[in-house]
Design a protein around this motif. Structure first.
Motif, short mmCIF file in Angstrom:
data_model
loop_
_atom_site.label_atom_id
_atom_site.label_comp_id
_atom_site.label_asym_id
_atom_site.label_seq_id
_atom_site.Cartn_x
_atom_site.Cartn_y
_atom_site.Cartn_z
N LEU A 39 0.65 -1.02 -0.22
CA LEU A 39 -0.17 -0.23 -0.19
C LEU A 39 1.05 1.55 0.09
O LEU A 39 0.27 2.17 -1.01
N ALA A 40 2.53 1.40 0.85
CA ALA A 40 2.64 1.87 0.81
C ALA A 40 3.24 2.41 -0.53
O ALA A 40 4.01 3.42 -1.58
N LEU A 41 3.71 1.24 -0.94
CA LEU A 41 4.55 1.67 -2.90
C LEU A 41 3.14 1.99 -3.75
O LEU A 41 3.57 3.07 -4.22
N GLN A 116 -1.36 -4.64 -20.39
CA GLN A 116 -2.09 -3.27 -19.50
C GLN A 116 -0.46 -2.50 -20.67
O GLN A 116 -0.46 -1.51 -19.96
N ASP A 117 -0.28 -2.85 -21.04
CA ASP A 117 1.71 -2.16 -21.15
C ASP A 117 2.29 -2.12 -20.44
O ASP A 117 2.53 -0.03 -21.19
N CYS A 118 2.84 -2.45 -19.46
CA CYS A 118 2.63 -1.92 -18.92
C CYS A 118 5.33 -2.22 -18.85
O CYS A 118 4.64 -3.42 -18.86
N GLN A 119 6.00 -1.78 -18.89
CA GLN A 119 7.36 -1.97 -18.85
C GLN A 119 7.92 -2.17 -17.96
O GLN A 119 8.76 -3.47 -17.81
N HIS A 120 7.05 -2.07 -16.78
CA HIS A 120 7.73 -1.94 -15.29
C HIS A 120 7.07 -2.76 -14.95
O HIS A 120 5.40 -2.67 -14.32
N ILE A 121 7.58 -3.73 -13.60
CA ILE A 121 6.47 -4.38 -12.76
C ILE A 121 7.38 -4.39 -11.56
O ILE A 121 8.45 -4.59 -11.03
N ALA A 122 6.51 -3.17 -10.24
CA ALA A 122 6.79 -3.01 -9.44
C ALA A 122 6.48 -3.71 -8.48
O ALA A 122 4.97 -3.60 -7.88
N THR A 123 7.42 -3.54 -7.46
CA THR A 123 7.55 -5.10 -5.91
C THR A 123 7.29 -4.37 -4.97
O THR A 123 8.42 -3.47 -4.92
N ALA A 124 7.45 -4.51 -3.70
CA ALA A 124 7.44 -3.93 -2.65
C ALA A 124 7.94 -3.81 -1.56
O ALA A 124 8.01 -3.65 -0.88
N HIS A 125 9.75 -4.90 -2.28
CA HIS A 125 9.99 -5.38 -1.02
C HIS A 125 11.14 -4.45 -0.71
O HIS A 125 11.43 -3.34 -1.33
N HIS A 126 11.67 -4.14 0.71
CA HIS A 126 12.15 -2.65 1.46
C HIS A 126 13.45 -3.43 1.56
O HIS A 126 13.91 -4.41 1.79
N ALA A 127 13.80 -2.39 3.51
CA ALA A 127 15.35 -3.01 3.66
C ALA A 127 15.13 -4.22 4.46
O ALA A 127 15.78 -4.89 4.64
N ASP A 128 14.11 -3.72 5.05
CA ASP A 128 13.99 -4.91 6.38
C ASP A 128 13.77 -6.37 5.46
O ASP A 128 14.88 -7.54 5.95
N ASP A 129 13.10 -6.80 4.00
CA ASP A 129 13.29 -7.84 3.49
C ASP A 129 14.87 -8.61 2.93
O ASP A 129 14.94 -9.50 2.84
N GLN A 130 15.70 -6.97 3.04
CA GLN A 130 16.75 -7.56 2.26
C GLN A 130 17.54 -8.27 3.10
O GLN A 130 18.36 -8.64 3.15
#
Length: 315
Positions: A39-41, A116-130
Motif C-alpha cells: 500500500l505504501a508503494l 496493460q502495456d506496462c514496461q515494469h512490474i513494481a514490487t514492495a520489497h524493502h530494506a528489512d526484507d533485504q
C-alpha cells in the motif's frame, strides 16, 4: 482520496526510480496485496507516476478472506484514481505453498503487464526484507550470488523500496489513515522468512537494515564482476563441435571453473538447475578425468571437458 506525503519521502522514491533506469514515459504495473508495504508503494507511485500506473492484486485463493482483501485494494485504488485489476491463478496452488504461490504470482503479473502495456512490474520489497534474505541465505551456505540479495532490478521487475525500512512504509500508510490488511501467514513461523523475522524482532543482535544494504550492494557488485569475467572466459575457452561443447578450464581459479561448468550445463539444457552439492561433485569428477552424468548430459573430464546429450536409454 487526497494523499499528502512529505517532499523528502517523494524525492527518495523518485531518486530510486531514476537509479532503476526507468524512462519518463514508462508504464508500471504495481503489485498490491493490501499489506502496509505494497500500500505504501501504491501511495508513492500514485504521486510520482500519475497516468502511468496500474495496480494488480493477486488473489491466490488460499484463504477465505483473500477475495474480500482484493476488493478492499480495489476500493482504495478507485479512490486514488488508479486502475486496478484482480488476478487469480489458472490452477490451485499446491506443494510448497510459498514457492508455488510466488511462481504463480510472478507469472500472473508478467501476463498482466503485457496486457496493460506496462514496461515494469513494481514490487514492495524493502530494506528489512533485504536483511532477512541476506541472513537466510547465509544460514543456507549461499555463495556470492546468493548473498547479493534481492536485486533492485530483475528483468522487468523493479523494487524501488529497497532503501525504505518497514517502519517507514507503515508510517506512510498511517499518515493517510489507511488501515492495511493483516495476512495471518505472516505470523506462521513454519515459513523460514517468518521465523527469521521473529528472531530479528525478539533476539538481541548487531544486524541493521542499513548495514545489510551496504553488504548486499558490495556483494552484488562482486557478483556482477564474476558474471562479466565468466562470460569473457567462456568466449575464450568454450567451443562447439557439432553437438558437443568443449571447455578448457585448466589453470583457472576454482570459482571460475565452477562457473564455466554451470555455463556449459545451461548451454546444453537451459532448464537444468542442479544443486550446489551436485555441481561440486561433478567438478571433482571432471578434474579427476572421470565421466559423470547430470540430468541427460554426459560430462567427460580431463584437460578439456566435453559435454554431450546422453543417448536415449534402451527400453
Amino acid at each position: 482520496m487526497q494523499v499528502t506525503l512529505t517532499p523528502v519521502i517523494l524525492d527518495r522514491f523518485r531518486a530510486a526510480l531514476r537509479r532503476l533506469d526507468c524512462a519518463d514515459d514508462d508504464r508500471f504495473l504495481c503489485g498490491v496485496s493490501g499489506g502496509p508495504d505494497s500500500l505504501a508503494l501504491l501511495l508513492l507511485a500514485q504521486q510520482i507516476l500519475p497516468g502511468r500506473l496500474v495496480a494488480a492484486t493477486v488473489d491466490h485463493q488460499l484463504r477465505r478472506e483473500s477475495a474480500e482483501e482484493a476488493q478492499f485494494v480495489g476500493e482504495i485504488c478507485h479512490n486514488l484514481g488508479v486502475p486496478h485489476i484482480i488476478l487469480t491463478p489458472d490452477k490451485k496452488i499446491s506443494g510448497n505453498i510459498q514457492s508455488s504461490a510466488r511462481a504463480a504470482r510472478y507469472a500472473l503479473l508478467e501476463r498482466a503487464a503485457d496486457a496493460q502495456d506496462c514496461q515494469h512490474i513494481a514490487t514492495a520489497h524493502h530494506a528489512d526484507d533485504q536483511l532477512e534474505t541476506l541472513l537466510m541465505r547465509l544460514a543456507r551456505g549461499s555463495g556470492v550470488d546468493g548473498l547479493s540479495g534481492i536485486r533492485a532490478r530483475n528483468g522487468r521487475v523493479v523494487r524501488p523500496l529497497l532503501e525504505f525500512t518497514k517502519a517507514e512504509l507503515i508510517d506512510i500508510c498511517s499518515s493517510t489513515g489507511i488501515q492495511p490488511v493483516n495476512d495471518p501467514s505472516n505470523a506462521n513461523i513454519d515459513f523460514d522468512r517468518v521465523a527469521m523475522r521473529n528472531w530479528l524482532a525478539n533476539t538481541p543482535h548487531p544486524f541493521t537494515a542499513s548495514r545489510a544494504l551496504r553488504t548486499v550492494s558490495a556483494l552484488a557488485d562482486a557478483s556482477d564482476a564474476l558474471v562479466w569475467m565468466t562470460d569473457t572466459l567462456a568466449a575464450q575457452r568454450v567451443s562447439h563441435q557439432n553437438d558437443v561443447i568443449i571447455c578448457t578450464a585448466d589453470g583457472l581459479p576454482s570459482e571460475f571453473k565452477r562457473r564455466l561448468l554451470i555455463h556449459c550445463l545451461r548451454t546444453m539444457d537451459v532448464n537444468l538447475a542442479p544443486r550446489g552439492d551436485a555441481i561440486d561433485h561433478l567438478l571433482t569428477e571432471l578434474e579427476n578425468a572421470r565421466t559423470a552424468m547430470i540430468g541427460n548430459i554426459k560430462c567427460v573430464g580431463g584437460a578439456d571437458w566435453r559435454f554431450s546429450k546422453a543417448p536415449p536409454r534402451r527400453g
